[in-house]
Design a protein around this motif. Structure first.
Motif, PDB file in Angstrom:
ATOM      1  N   LYS A  23     -12.420 -16.035  17.624  1.00  0.00           N
ATOM      2  CA  LYS A  23     -12.280 -17.496  17.657  1.00  0.00           C
ATOM      3  C   LYS A  23     -11.708 -18.019  18.970  1.00  0.00           C
ATOM      4  N   LEU A  24     -10.773 -17.291  19.548  1.00  0.00           N
ATOM      5  CA  LEU A  24     -10.156 -17.752  20.793  1.00  0.00           C
ATOM      6  C   LEU A  24     -10.858 -17.180  22.023  1.00  0.00           C
ATOM      7  N   GLY A  25     -11.691 -16.177  21.837  1.00  0.00           N
ATOM      8  CA  GLY A  25     -12.516 -15.664  22.926  1.00  0.00           C
ATOM      9  C   GLY A  25     -11.895 -14.608  23.813  1.00  0.00           C
ATOM     10  N   PHE A  26     -10.788 -13.999  23.398  1.00  0.00           N
ATOM     11  CA  PHE A  26     -10.170 -12.947  24.195  1.00  0.00           C
ATOM     12  C   PHE A  26     -10.935 -11.632  24.033  1.00  0.00           C
ATOM     13  N   LEU A  37      -1.569  -1.980  16.120  1.00  0.00           N
ATOM     14  CA  LEU A  37      -1.546  -2.170  17.564  1.00  0.00           C
ATOM     15  C   LEU A  37      -2.745  -3.008  17.976  1.00  0.00           C
ATOM     16  N   ALA A  38      -2.482  -4.154  18.565  1.00  0.00           N
ATOM     17  CA  ALA A  38      -3.549  -5.043  19.009  1.00  0.00           C
ATOM     18  C   ALA A  38      -3.158  -5.661  20.347  1.00  0.00           C
ATOM     19  N   ILE A  39      -3.979  -5.387  21.372  1.00  0.00           N
ATOM     20  CA  ILE A  39      -3.755  -5.933  22.701  1.00  0.00           C
ATOM     21  C   ILE A  39      -5.048  -6.595  23.152  1.00  0.00           C
ATOM     22  N   VAL A  40      -4.937  -7.836  23.616  1.00  0.00           N
ATOM     23  CA  VAL A  40      -6.102  -8.603  24.066  1.00  0.00           C
ATOM     24  C   VAL A  40      -5.860  -9.099  25.483  1.00  0.00           C
ATOM     25  N   ALA A  41      -6.968  -9.510  26.136  1.00  0.00           N
ATOM     26  CA  ALA A  41      -6.877 -10.037  27.492  1.00  0.00           C
ATOM     27  C   ALA A  41      -7.894 -11.149  27.666  1.00  0.00           C
ATOM     28  N   SER A  42      -7.671 -11.952  28.669  1.00  0.00           N
ATOM     29  CA  SER A  42      -8.580 -13.045  28.978  1.00  0.00           C
ATOM     30  C   SER A  42      -9.889 -12.492  29.534  1.00  0.00           C
ATOM     31  N   PRO A  43     -11.030 -13.022  29.082  1.00  0.00           N
ATOM     32  CA  PRO A  43     -12.301 -12.592  29.661  1.00  0.00           C
ATOM     33  C   PRO A  43     -12.432 -13.033  31.123  1.00  0.00           C
ATOM     34  N   GLU A  44     -11.644 -14.024  31.527  1.00  0.00           N
ATOM     35  CA  GLU A  44     -11.659 -14.498  32.913  1.00  0.00           C
ATOM     36  C   GLU A  44     -10.847 -13.599  33.841  1.00  0.00           C
ATOM     37  N   ASP A  45      -9.976 -12.768  33.260  1.00  0.00           N
ATOM     38  CA  ASP A  45      -9.142 -11.854  34.042  1.00  0.00           C
ATOM     39  C   ASP A  45      -8.837 -10.625  33.189  1.00  0.00           C
ATOM     40  N   ALA A  50      -2.107  -8.865  29.888  1.00  0.00           N
ATOM     41  CA  ALA A  50      -2.610  -8.705  28.524  1.00  0.00           C
ATOM     42  C   ALA A  50      -1.568  -9.238  27.544  1.00  0.00           C
ATOM     43  N   ILE A  51      -2.029  -9.500  26.318  1.00  0.00           N
ATOM     44  CA  ILE A  51      -1.148 -10.007  25.266  1.00  0.00           C
ATOM     45  C   ILE A  51      -1.072  -8.971  24.147  1.00  0.00           C
ATOM     46  N   LEU A  52       0.130  -8.518  23.856  1.00  0.00           N
ATOM     47  CA  LEU A  52       0.383  -7.648  22.722  1.00  0.00           C
ATOM     48  C   LEU A  52       0.645  -8.542  21.520  1.00  0.00           C
ATOM     49  N   LEU A  53      -0.169  -8.403  20.495  1.00  0.00           N
ATOM     50  CA  LEU A  53      -0.004  -9.181  19.263  1.00  0.00           C
ATOM     51  C   LEU A  53       0.982  -8.404  18.384  1.00  0.00           C
ATOM     52  N   GLU A  54       2.235  -8.746  18.537  1.00  0.00           N
ATOM     53  CA  GLU A  54       3.363  -7.982  17.994  1.00  0.00           C
ATOM     54  C   GLU A  54       3.650  -8.338  16.537  1.00  0.00           C
ATOM     55  N   PRO A  55       3.641  -7.343  15.637  1.00  0.00           N
ATOM     56  CA  PRO A  55       3.977  -7.650  14.240  1.00  0.00           C
ATOM     57  C   PRO A  55       5.429  -8.111  14.145  1.00  0.00           C
ATOM     58  N   CYS A  56       5.648  -9.210  13.421  1.00  0.00           N
ATOM     59  CA  CYS A  56       7.006  -9.753  13.368  1.00  0.00           C
ATOM     60  C   CYS A  56       7.630  -9.688  11.979  1.00  0.00           C
ATOM     61  N   GLN A  57       6.869  -9.368  10.965  1.00  0.00           N
ATOM     62  CA  GLN A  57       7.425  -9.376   9.614  1.00  0.00           C
ATOM     63  C   GLN A  57       8.566  -8.381   9.484  1.00  0.00           C
ATOM     64  N   GLY A  58       9.677  -8.883   8.937  1.00  0.00           N
ATOM     65  CA  GLY A  58      10.840  -8.043   8.703  1.00  0.00           C
ATOM     66  C   GLY A  58      11.685  -7.793   9.937  1.00  0.00           C
ATOM     67  N   SER A  59      11.429  -8.522  11.024  1.00  0.00           N
ATOM     68  CA  SER A  59      12.223  -8.329  12.239  1.00  0.00           C
ATOM     69  C   SER A  59      12.813  -9.666  12.685  1.00  0.00           C
TER      70      SER A  59
END
Length: 130
Positions: A23-26, A37-45, A50-59
């Motif tokens: 949906k966001l196009g990364f 573990l999920a890491i995404v980056a911009s298609p333009e660069d 990169a962006i680490l999509l960090e699980p936050c539940q319970g932290s």
């Protein structure tokens, strides 16, 4: 020093990976659903930050994410050439826009939800038309 990786809290990294890539196009840089573990980056660069999509539940990050969302603060800002066109693209992909939070006098405009518990913001590049 050069920035290579940032993390943002998400409620579910697997769901976030799907949203950020479809949906966001990364681009997917690294994805292991079993390890959350999920890491995404911009298609333009793709080799840039990169962006680490960090699980936050319970932290501690879960409270931070909720507090930022409740305070209507964007957790990250993305530069685009044409804000209007990008908002239309996001909306057609099913992303929830938050025009009721637009406050140009404060610099807050073009906010949207990532579907993973965060508000994000679009900012026009210097050569953009909006």
């Amino acid at each position: 020093m050069k920035l290579s990786l940032v993390s943002i809290p998400v409620q579910d990294p697997v769901k976030a990976h799907e949203i950020y890539t479809t949906k966001l196009g990364f681009l997917s840089k690294q994805f292991d659903p079993k390890m959350s573990l999920a890491i995404v980056a911009s298609p333009e660069d793709p080799d840039g930050t990169a962006i680490l999509l960090e699980p936050c539940q319970g932290s501690f990050a879960e409270e931070y994410q909720k507090s930022a969302f409740d305070a209507k603060l964007p957790i990250m800002v993305f530069k685009v050439t044409n804000v209007t066109a990008e908002l239309e693209k996001l909306q057609s992909a099913g992303i929830k826009l938050r025009p009721e939070l637009d406050k140009p006098e404060w610099g807050l405009a073009n906010l949207f939800e990532d579907g993973c518990g965060n508000l994000l913001m679009l900012e026009a590049t210097a050569c953009g038309n909006e």
